[in-house]
Design an enzyme around this catalytic site. Structure first.
Site, PDB file in Angstrom:
ATOM      1  N   ASP A 137       9.350  33.341 -34.654  1.00 43.38           N
ATOM      2  CA  ASP A 137       8.394  32.267 -34.437  1.00 43.38           C
ATOM      3  C   ASP A 137       8.731  31.373 -33.246  1.00 43.38           C
ATOM      4  OD1 ASP A 137      10.399  30.814 -35.516  1.00 43.38           O
ATOM      5  OD2 ASP A 137       9.413  30.520 -37.441  1.00 43.38           O
ATOM      6  N   ARG A 151      15.700  27.231 -44.276  1.00 38.99           N
ATOM      7  CA  ARG A 151      14.969  28.446 -43.899  1.00 38.99           C
ATOM      8  C   ARG A 151      15.767  29.343 -42.951  1.00 38.99           C
ATOM      9  NH1 ARG A 151      12.686  28.538 -39.087  1.00 38.99           N
ATOM     10  NH2 ARG A 151      11.026  30.022 -39.547  1.00 38.99           N
ATOM     11  N   GLU A 180      16.416  -2.623 -42.795  1.00 38.14           N
ATOM     12  CA  GLU A 180      16.636  -2.624 -41.341  1.00 38.14           C
ATOM     13  C   GLU A 180      17.748  -1.664 -40.920  1.00 38.14           C
ATOM     14  OE1 GLU A 180      14.729  -4.072 -38.845  1.00 38.14           O
ATOM     15  OE2 GLU A 180      13.490  -4.180 -40.651  1.00 38.14           O
ATOM     16  N   PRO A 183      17.194   6.257 -36.461  1.00 34.84           N
ATOM     17  CA  PRO A 183      16.427   6.242 -35.207  1.00 34.84           C
ATOM     18  C   PRO A 183      17.337   6.249 -33.968  1.00 34.84           C
ATOM     19  CG  PRO A 183      15.624   4.532 -36.715  1.00 34.84           C
ATOM     20  CD  PRO A 183      16.890   5.076 -37.300  1.00 34.84           C
TER      21      PRO A 183
HETATM   22  C1  9D3 Z   1      10.866  -1.821 -37.380  1.00 38.88           C
HETATM   23  C2  9D3 Z   1      12.308  -1.731 -37.682  1.00 38.88           C
HETATM   24  N1  9D3 Z   1      13.072  -1.424 -36.485  1.00 38.88           N
HETATM   25  C3  9D3 Z   1      13.460  -2.686 -35.835  1.00 38.88           C
HETATM   26  C4  9D3 Z   1      13.350  -2.598 -34.374  1.00 38.88           C
HETATM   27  C5  9D3 Z   1      14.275  -0.661 -36.765  1.00 38.88           C
HETATM   28  C6  9D3 Z   1      14.116   0.429 -37.763  1.00 38.88           C
HETATM   29  C7  9D3 Z   1      14.861   0.408 -38.928  1.00 38.88           C
HETATM   30  C8  9D3 Z   1      14.727   1.416 -39.862  1.00 38.88           C
HETATM   31  C9  9D3 Z   1      13.234   1.475 -37.555  1.00 38.88           C
HETATM   32  C10 9D3 Z   1      13.098   2.488 -38.510  1.00 38.88           C
HETATM   33  C11 9D3 Z   1      13.852   2.454 -39.640  1.00 38.88           C
HETATM   34  C12 9D3 Z   1      13.724   3.530 -40.670  1.00 38.88           C
HETATM   35  N2  9D3 Z   1      13.809   4.868 -40.055  1.00 38.88           N
HETATM   36  C13 9D3 Z   1      14.770   5.751 -40.348  1.00 38.88           C
HETATM   37  O1  9D3 Z   1      15.606   5.480 -41.197  1.00 38.88           O
HETATM   38  C14 9D3 Z   1      14.818   7.002 -39.620  1.00 38.88           C
HETATM   39  C15 9D3 Z   1      13.959   7.547 -38.606  1.00 38.88           C
HETATM   40  C16 9D3 Z   1      12.779   7.052 -37.974  1.00 38.88           C
HETATM   41  O2  9D3 Z   1      12.258   5.951 -38.238  1.00 38.88           O
HETATM   42  N3  9D3 Z   1      12.188   7.823 -37.012  1.00 38.88           N
HETATM   43  C17 9D3 Z   1      12.681   9.053 -36.657  1.00 38.88           C
HETATM   44  N4  9D3 Z   1      13.784   9.545 -37.209  1.00 38.88           N
HETATM   45  C18 9D3 Z   1      14.401   8.789 -38.168  1.00 38.88           C
HETATM   46  S1  9D3 Z   1      15.796   9.246 -38.970  1.00 38.88           S
HETATM   47  C19 9D3 Z   1      15.852   7.876 -39.888  1.00 38.88           C
END
Ligand code: 9D3
Length: 254
Positions: free
Chosen positions: A177, A162, A124, A97
């Site tokens: 596209d 792709r 986490e 994230p």
């Molecule tokens: C609720 C947990 N969060 C604490 C503030 C942190 C968190 C940890 C692990 C939020 C999401 C995740 C798991 N997500 C991914 O590993 C992830 C992800 C995503 O959640 N959204 C968009 N792209 C990606 S790439 C990897």
């Protein structure tokens, strides 16, 4: 292109491995996918890959050691497959994230690598020292919360595969596209001629290819102006497209 995916849920990748265009690309060896499970690199009886966070707090953190061994194994497999093992040819990509948001421009750049090692987190997150030592690129797929990196890794692979040479059956499809020319797609119609008291636009039945191209372009523009004003702002029409816009009475200067 070579992909190694590091995930504690390797079975999820049946979705890209066994279906559709990605499945065919893997069967035809335009892409290779190897799954590596960090649990297979643990040494304790419980095969633990997660532990409680130092400093306390909720949730669990993925431990560095099993992931380090998994990445080292992925690198040796990538090397055996013919990839040069450095960030310029086969980067370690962490789906996170905190990463830069994936875009078609990034997909095009990623499609130029020999291969990549995709690291999927659960819980986490991952011990920061593992990330500091190994990760070259960090990518998110957008601002919404998922439960792990596996679906993002599959999104990335789908979008990259792709774009590889000879993967799309009709090799025009990848070029024409949405996002490639910077506009949303036009509407599509097929049989039957009438459905739910709606008929197909007459121009599409006319056989007049120039009129059809103009109609489709104007449809793209009208949709993009309404639904994605950001894309419309950034769009630069060709000379032909400028003529089509003028004859449709659309102000291209915005
Ligand atoms: C609720 C947990 N969060 C604490 C503030 C942190 C968190 C940890 C692990 C939020 C999401 C995740 C798991 N997500 C991914 O590993 C992830 C992800 C995503 O959640 N959204 C968009 N792209 C990606 S790439 C990897």
């Amino acid at each position: 292109m070579y992909f190694a995916v590091i995930s504690i849920f390797p079975e999820m990748f049946a979705a890209v491995r066994e279906f559709g265009i990605t499945g065919r690309a893997l069967t035809q060896a335009q892409a290779t996918l190897e799954l590596i499970n960090p649990r297979d690199y643990t040494t304790d009886n419980y095969r633990r890959v997660d532990e409680r966070p130092y400093g306390g707090g909720p949730g669990m953190v993925m431990m560095a050691e099993p992931l380090a061994k998994a990445i080292e194994d992925a690198k040796s497999r990538a090397s055996a497959h013919g990839c040069q093992i450095d960030a310029a040819h086969c980067p370690v990509v962490y789906l996170s994230p905190q990463g830069e948001t994936l875009s078609e421009a990034k997909v095009v750049a990623l499609a130029d690598y020999d291969g990549m090692i995709l690291l999927c987190g659960r819980y986490e997150g991952i011990d920061e020292r593992l990330l500091a030592k190994y990760v070259d690129i960090e990518i998110s797929i957008g601002d919404y919360v998922l439960t792990g990196g596996e679906l993002p890794a599959m999104v990335l692979m789908d979008s990259v595969i792709r774009r590889l040479p000879n993967v799309m059956g009709d090799d025009q499809s990848a070029e024409q596209d949405s996002f490639v020319d910077g506009l949303l797609d036009c509407p599509h119609y097929t049989k039957p001629h009438s459905f739910a008291e709606m008929s197909v636009p007459e121009v599409l039945l006319s056989g007049h290819h120039a009129n059809i191209a103009q109609w489709r372009f104007v449809q793209q523009v009208e949709r993009t102006m309404v639904r994605r004003p950001d894309l419309w702002q950034a769009f630069t029409p060709t000379k032909q497209q400028l003529k089509w816009l003028q004859s449709a009475g659309i102000d291209s200067n915005r």
